[in-house]
Design a protein around this motif. Structure first.
Motif, mmCIF file in Angstrom:
data_model
loop_
_atom_site.group_PDB
_atom_site.id
_atom_site.type_symbol
_atom_site.label_atom_id
_atom_site.label_comp_id
_atom_site.label_asym_id
_atom_site.label_seq_id
_atom_site.Cartn_x
_atom_site.Cartn_y
_atom_site.Cartn_z
ATOM 1 N N ARG A 46 58.243 40.243 34.340
ATOM 2 C CA ARG A 46 56.956 40.578 34.733
ATOM 3 C C ARG A 46 56.631 39.804 36.025
ATOM 4 O O ARG A 46 57.118 38.740 36.407
ATOM 5 C CB ARG A 46 55.946 40.729 33.874
ATOM 6 N N ASN A 156 49.599 35.292 35.049
ATOM 7 C CA ASN A 156 50.510 34.157 35.678
ATOM 8 C C ASN A 156 51.345 34.475 37.107
ATOM 9 O O ASN A 156 51.681 35.729 37.171
ATOM 10 C CB ASN A 156 51.983 34.106 34.613
ATOM 11 N N GLY A 233 46.559 36.418 42.199
ATOM 12 C CA GLY A 233 47.730 37.192 42.857
ATOM 13 C C GLY A 233 47.534 38.517 43.141
ATOM 14 O O GLY A 233 46.259 38.965 43.134
ATOM 15 N N ALA A 234 48.430 39.508 43.342
ATOM 16 C CA ALA A 234 48.188 40.858 43.820
ATOM 17 C C ALA A 234 49.552 41.820 43.272
ATOM 18 O O ALA A 234 50.729 41.023 43.241
ATOM 19 C CB ALA A 234 48.057 41.077 45.213
ATOM 20 N N LYS A 246 45.986 41.973 37.981
ATOM 21 C CA LYS A 246 45.895 41.762 36.426
ATOM 22 C C LYS A 246 44.529 42.277 35.888
ATOM 23 O O LYS A 246 43.367 41.856 36.486
ATOM 24 C CB LYS A 246 46.619 40.674 35.920
#
Ligand code: MRU
Length: 336
Positions: A46, A156, A233-234, A246
């Motif tokens: 993932r 993560n 993140g993205a 997320k």
């Protein structure tokens, strides 16, 4: 040694099963593309860039399983496999970018044998490019942080989620190497707990000082002045900068805005989707309600209690201080 979530090993795709971390480090080897597609769906692998890399190797594997020397038949069978991979997870655009790149390779190949060779090379290139992007992004991102930075992050975004050192977590890593990082607050990231399980696992290995915090603790930590920056993140960045990430990221962005804390998004250029005009057009994945009602396979909600499980949310561009990619630092107004 670098954690490798996905690797090609002598004709099989090796995937580090992230659903078993941190208790066990299990690497599963797949000699059938269907196993790779299921590993993506089940989140054994993932993280947007790692999903793209896994799909690319899965398609290279499928090309070897398609037993024909006729190019038309090969193209048609390959197209069906691409469609199956496209069904695995809807939000991370890296999946669709990787499929598109490999479809181009097939379109440009004259024979199935040529396609098989070139598909593997393309999958390796996707992984290599992501590795290089992470490092560049990390340098740009670390430069934005103040000395003794205390950084909050979610989900993560480390080596487990990418082809390199990670996106947001890559920045944290490099800031730590540069002696600029004081502390990390890793949001646990309900319901799949990627922060609690995976980010904590990576930070421990790197010797980076951190604490896991419940997602609901983010606001009070910001109010206490304990957070100098939030970096997330993205999974998909729309043309206007609206960003899907997320679930819980939007909440952090609102809190950061309220408390005057800079809120950064870090992602490779492959996560930017100029074809999606804004956040309302980003498909959001809804997953099984059991991910909310159960923890570690154990039911914790009352039997029969319904649960809603959006896996991602969209942070509007107006709440994003800057978007960091391997090309540099984009500031609003964003135009991709
Ligand atoms: O559902 P996941 O675990 O695949 O979530 C994707 C993510 O890892 C995050 O949203 C992340 O911030 C972007 S990918 C580095």
């Amino acid at each position: 040694m670098k954690v490798q979530p996905v690797a090609w090993r002598d004709g099989v795709v090796a995937i580090l099963d992230q659903t078993q971390l941190p208790a066990r480090v299990v690497i599963e080897e797949f000699d059938d593309w269907r196993g790779v597609a299921e590993a993506i769906r089940a989140m054994k692998v993932r993280g947007a860039p790692a999903i793209g890399i896994a799909a690319a190797y899965g398609l290279a594997l499928a090309a070897r399983q398609i037993q024909t020397s006729a190019m038309d038949a090969f193209r048609s069978a390959f197209g069906e496999v691409c469609a199956a991979f496209a069904q695995t997870r809807p939000t991370a655009v890296n999946l669709f970018g990787a499929i598109e790149r490999l479809q181009q390779v097939v379109a440009q190949s004259q024979t199935p044998d040529e396609a098989r060779t070139r598909l593997l090379a393309e999958a390796e290139a996707i992984q290599r490019e992501d590795y290089e992007a992470d490092r560049a992004m990390a340098e740009y991102g670390a430069a934005l942080l103040p000395p003794n930075a205390r950084v909050m992050t979610i989900c993560n975004t480390g080596a487990l989620a990418t082809g390199g050192i990670g996106t947001a977590l890559g920045i944290i890593r490099v800031a730590h190497e540069q002696g600029k990082l004081q502390h990390v607050y890793a949001c646990e990231t309900r319901p799949r707990l990627q922060g609690l399980k995976l980010t904590a696992w990576e930070l421990l290995q790197e010797g980076i000082p951190f604490e896991i915090v419940a997602d609901g603790a983010a606001g009070t930590l910001m109010a206490q002045g304990k957070v100098d920056a939030v970096i997330a993140g993205a999974d998909r960045i729309a043309a206007n900068g609206d960003t899907a990430n997320k679930i819980g990221t939007y909440t952090l962005a609102v809190l950061a805005h309220y408390h005057g804390v800079p809120f950064y998004i870090a992602a490779p250029e492959t996560t930017i989707d100029p074809a999606t005009p804004d956040g309302t057009a980003i498909p959001i994945e809804y997953r099984d309600s059991a991910e909310v009602t159960h923890i570690g396979g154990l039911q914790v909600a009352p039997t029969g209690a319904p649960a809603l499980n959006p896996a991602f949310d969209v942070t509007p561009a107006t709440l994003i201080t800057a978007i960091i990619t391997e090309r540099g630092v984009y500031r609003p107004p964003y135009r991709f």
